[in-house]
Design a protein around this motif. Structure first.
Motif, PDB file in Angstrom:
ATOM      1  N   THR A   9      -1.917  12.907   8.118  1.00 28.45           N
ATOM      2  CA  THR A   9      -2.695  11.691   7.858  1.00 28.45           C
ATOM      3  C   THR A   9      -1.810  10.601   7.277  1.00 28.45           C
ATOM      4  OG1 THR A   9      -4.684  13.015   7.464  1.00 28.45           O
ATOM      5  CG2 THR A   9      -4.707  10.753   6.651  1.00 28.45           C
ATOM      6  N   ARG A  10      -0.906  10.994   6.398  1.00 27.95           N
ATOM      7  CA  ARG A  10       0.014  10.029   5.768  1.00 27.95           C
ATOM      8  C   ARG A  10       0.934   9.406   6.813  1.00 27.95           C
ATOM      9  NH1 ARG A  10       1.212  13.345   2.229  1.00 27.95           N
ATOM     10  NH2 ARG A  10       3.384  13.880   2.688  1.00 27.95           N
ATOM     11  N   ARG A  28       7.312   0.634   6.236  1.00 25.71           N
ATOM     12  CA  ARG A  28       7.186  -0.275   7.375  1.00 25.71           C
ATOM     13  C   ARG A  28       8.101  -1.479   7.180  1.00 25.71           C
ATOM     14  NH1 ARG A  28       3.539   0.586  11.072  1.00 25.71           N
ATOM     15  NH2 ARG A  28       3.456  -1.605  11.678  1.00 25.71           N
ATOM     16  N   SER A  57       0.385   3.387  11.777  1.00 21.41           N
ATOM     17  CA  SER A  57      -0.657   2.423  12.166  1.00 21.41           C
ATOM     18  C   SER A  57      -0.671   1.181  11.292  1.00 21.41           C
ATOM     19  CB  SER A  57      -2.032   3.099  12.096  1.00 21.41           C
ATOM     20  OG  SER A  57      -2.385   3.393  10.748  1.00 21.41           O
ATOM     21  N   GLY A  58       0.056   1.213  10.184  1.00 21.08           N
ATOM     22  CA  GLY A  58       0.075   0.065   9.290  1.00 21.08           C
ATOM     23  C   GLY A  58      -0.961   0.116   8.184  1.00 21.08           C
ATOM     24  N   GLU A  59      -1.661   1.243   8.034  1.00 22.37           N
ATOM     25  CA  GLU A  59      -2.650   1.364   6.960  1.00 22.37           C
ATOM     26  C   GLU A  59      -1.976   1.487   5.596  1.00 22.37           C
ATOM     27  OE1 GLU A  59      -5.886   4.195   7.761  1.00 22.37           O
ATOM     28  OE2 GLU A  59      -5.193   4.213   9.828  1.00 22.37           O
ATOM     29  N   ILE A  60      -0.747   2.006   5.572  1.00 23.34           N
ATOM     30  CA  ILE A  60       0.057   1.991   4.353  1.00 23.34           C
ATOM     31  C   ILE A  60       1.417   1.382   4.687  1.00 23.34           C
ATOM     32  CG2 ILE A  60      -1.095   3.979   3.305  1.00 23.34           C
ATOM     33  CD1 ILE A  60       1.317   5.698   4.115  1.00 23.34           C
ATOM     34  N   ASP A  61       2.094   0.877   3.662  1.00 23.33           N
ATOM     35  CA  ASP A  61       3.409   0.259   3.847  1.00 23.33           C
ATOM     36  C   ASP A  61       4.555   1.173   3.462  1.00 23.33           C
ATOM     37  OD1 ASP A  61       2.547  -2.628   4.415  1.00 23.33           O
ATOM     38  OD2 ASP A  61       1.523  -2.217   2.517  1.00 23.33           O
ATOM     39  N   GLY A 119       1.288   5.082   0.030  1.00 23.54           N
ATOM     40  CA  GLY A 119       0.658   6.353   0.387  1.00 23.54           C
ATOM     41  C   GLY A 119       1.420   7.500  -0.238  1.00 23.54           C
ATOM     42  N   ALA A 149      -1.061   7.041   8.980  1.00 26.49           N
ATOM     43  CA  ALA A 149      -1.357   5.801   8.258  1.00 26.49           C
ATOM     44  C   ALA A 149      -0.148   4.881   8.222  1.00 26.49           C
ATOM     45  CB  ALA A 149      -1.815   6.134   6.841  1.00 26.49           C
ATOM     46  N   LYS A 184      -8.109   5.727  -4.991  1.00 28.43           N
ATOM     47  CA  LYS A 184      -7.265   4.528  -5.020  1.00 28.43           C
ATOM     48  C   LYS A 184      -7.150   3.994  -6.443  1.00 28.43           C
ATOM     49  CE  LYS A 184      -8.750   0.564  -3.197  1.00 28.43           C
ATOM     50  NZ  LYS A 184      -9.023  -0.483  -2.167  1.00 28.43           N
ATOM     51  N   LYS A 201       0.858  -1.187   0.000  1.00 30.59           N
ATOM     52  CA  LYS A 201       0.000   0.000   0.000  1.00 30.59           C
ATOM     53  C   LYS A 201       0.897   1.242   0.000  1.00 30.59           C
ATOM     54  CE  LYS A 201      -3.844  -2.334   2.282  1.00 30.59           C
ATOM     55  NZ  LYS A 201      -4.821  -2.309   3.400  1.00 30.59           N
TER      56      LYS A 201
END
Length: 522
Positions: free
Chosen positions: A229-230, A500, A236-240, A27, A233, A199, A25
């Motif tokens: 926000t980036r 991440r 938190s692991g919402e994006i890699d 971002g 994210a 997306k 993912k």
């Protein structure tokens, strides 16, 4: 998007019993201009679309040119190059790649209405020798054709014809077409679905001609304009992965045990450019343009405290410069880096000498989602100019709003960044930005800042094959621009990526282009 040819890609990671697909993912700080790589000369858009489309040649991770859709090449005369094309290559829709596709693509990108025509400035014509051989003729001996071709991506002619898309689009002017929202390349990833500004999903191309050096099955491209926000994210692991880690958040990201940060300076140099037409766009000075006076331009230069900009706006991570190109770019010389000193009183004196003791107002066009910390450094410089008695009206908005104004010359001063890609040579800046508008020259000369002396040097350098003669010509052209203060150089832009621990390895080159086909996930 219902495309039967996507079934093979989906099957590659959806077979019963297969391990869960590896999804990266991404971002990003902004959306790409279009799915059409010819729609705007934007390095970021081209870097994203290079995952879908490919050129005859490409840069490696260490910026060396290597074969891509062309297996080999030779010069058959000083102005003709012959390319042997790679056999058995398929477009994503299954059509075979042939010489017809190369010729149609070259004609499309060099069309007079193409906003990317400046990326191939020496192109004259091309012809098919056989299905896998193409000759390209340039308008004179030209040393940089391979560099140029790294960013000239190849379309499927049959697909273009079927979708009435042989003519180029232009996102800067709002000219759209089928290729704006649809794609069909030969690259390592296929566009599976797209919701602009939300997306875009890319899936692995199981029929890619090259041997993959990645294990990614799906890329989810997520434009996240808000820096906070980036960062949230990513933590938190919402994006890699993000290719734009905010400078102010690097300490916080580095402190996280789950995040890795890669930071260096990129090739892009940042400067201010002036509109040198007969009158200012927005000013209390009517029917006259003070910016045409070199003393005024020098005053604006001297009024900038670059050390304060570097420390505060750029968090100490940019590289101050007096040059328009980075040290790694052929055409740079160390003497170019010498800056005019910060001298507020000197700036005021120059304005008085030029006839503007009380300054004047002007529009300052900056973008909120383009250069690194652009909002911060534009605000800082606007404040410095105000202290010199000038009255800048800072217009700050997304590139989607500012670009059309820039293209039309609807500005007085603009922030500007140039990385000299894909050439990796000062000729890129010289022919596309500094040169007066003429054919493929001066495509980004939005402010009428051409100079006949510079034009003559650029034209000579463009046909000189001997670097020992060519590079000094470019240096001389840059020297003239510096002496005339046609631009105000600021810094070499920092770049920071963050990912991440789910990303095992990737390649970060100084052109700031993610190459996810060279990336491994855990």
């Amino acid at each position: 998007m219902k495309r039967h040819w996507l079934l093979a890609a989906v099957a590659a990671f959806s077979l019963s019993g297969m391990a869960e697909a590896k999804t990266l993912k991404w971002g990003a700080a902004r959306e790409i201009a279009s799915l059409d790589p010819y729609s705007y000369g934007d390095t970021f858009t081209l870097s994203v679309l290079n995952h879908v489309y490919e050129g005859l040649v490409r840069y490696t991770g260490d910026l060396k040119i290597e074969p891509a859709l062309a297996q080999s090449w030779e010069t058959v005369s000083p102005t003709v190059w012959r390319f042997k094309l790679r056999p058995n290559v398929k477009f994503h829709n299954g059509n075979p790649f042939t010489a017809d596709d190369v010729i149609a693509s070259l004609e499309r990108v060099t069309h007079p209405d193409s906003p990317l025509k400046g990326n191939l400035p020496a192109y004259k014509s091309s012809k098919k020798i056989d299905d896998l051989t193409v000759e390209i003729e340039v308008n004179g001996p030209y040393p940089l054709l391979l560099n140029d071709l790294t960013n000239i991506f190849v379309f499927d002619k049959e697909w273009l014809v079927a979708n009435n898309s042989l003519l180029p689009t232009d996102s800067g002017k709002g000219v759209k077409g089928y290729a704006t929202d649809n794609a069909n390349g030969t690259g390592p990833f296929v566009v599976e679905s797209r919701r602009a500004d939300a997306k875009t999903v890319y899936v692995k191309n199981p029929n890619w001609w090259d041997k993959p050096q990645h294990n990614i099955d799906i890329i989810e491209f997520l434009p996240i304009a808000s820096a906070s926000t980036r960062v949230a994210a990513l933590l938190s692991g919402e994006i890699d992965f993000t290719n734009v880690a905010p400078l102010q958040d690097l300490p916080r990201l580095s402190a996280s045990p789950d995040v890795k940060v890669l930071q260096t300076n990129e090739l892009r140099s940042v400067f201010f450019a002036f509109n040198l037409k007969d009158a200012l766009v927005e000013s209390d000075i009517k029917d006259k343009n003070p910016l045409k006076d070199v003393r005024v331009r020098e005053a604006l230069y001297r009024a900038i405290d670059i050390d304060a900009v570097q420390k505060r706006a750029m968090r100490g991570l940019s590289r101050n410069t007096g040059a328009l190109v980075a040290p790694a770019i052929p055409g740079y010389e160390p003497s170019q880096d010498a800056r005019l000193p910060f001298d507020l009183n000197g700036a005021k004196k120059l304005l008085t000498e030029a006839g503007y003791p009380n300054g004047f107002s002007f529009q300052m066009n900056c973008q909120s989602d383009s250069l690194v910390n652009e909002e911060e450094f534009c605000q800082a410089v606007a404040s410095m100019w105000s202290r010199a008695g000038l009255k800048p009206n800072l217009s700050l908005a997304p590139r989607s709003q500012q670009t059309p104004k820039r293209v039309k010359g609807d500005f007085d001063v603009i922030s500007f960044g140039w990385a000299n890609e894909p050439m990796i040579d000062a000729y890129s800046l010289l022919v596309q930005v500094l040169r007066s508008k003429n054919g493929t020259g001066g495509v980004f000369n939005w402010g009428n800042w051409g100079d006949p002396r510079i034009d003559a040097l650029i034209d000579k350098a463009g046909v000189e094959l001997d670097d020992a003669k060519r590079i000094p010509m470019m240096m001389e052209a840059l020297k003239i621009a510096k002496a005339e203060h046609l631009f105000i150089p600021l810094h070499q832009q920092p770049m920071a990526w963050a990912m991440r621990n789910s990303v095992a390895s990737t390649v970060q080159a100084s052109d700031n282009k993610p190459r996810l086909w060279l990336t491994m996930m855990k």
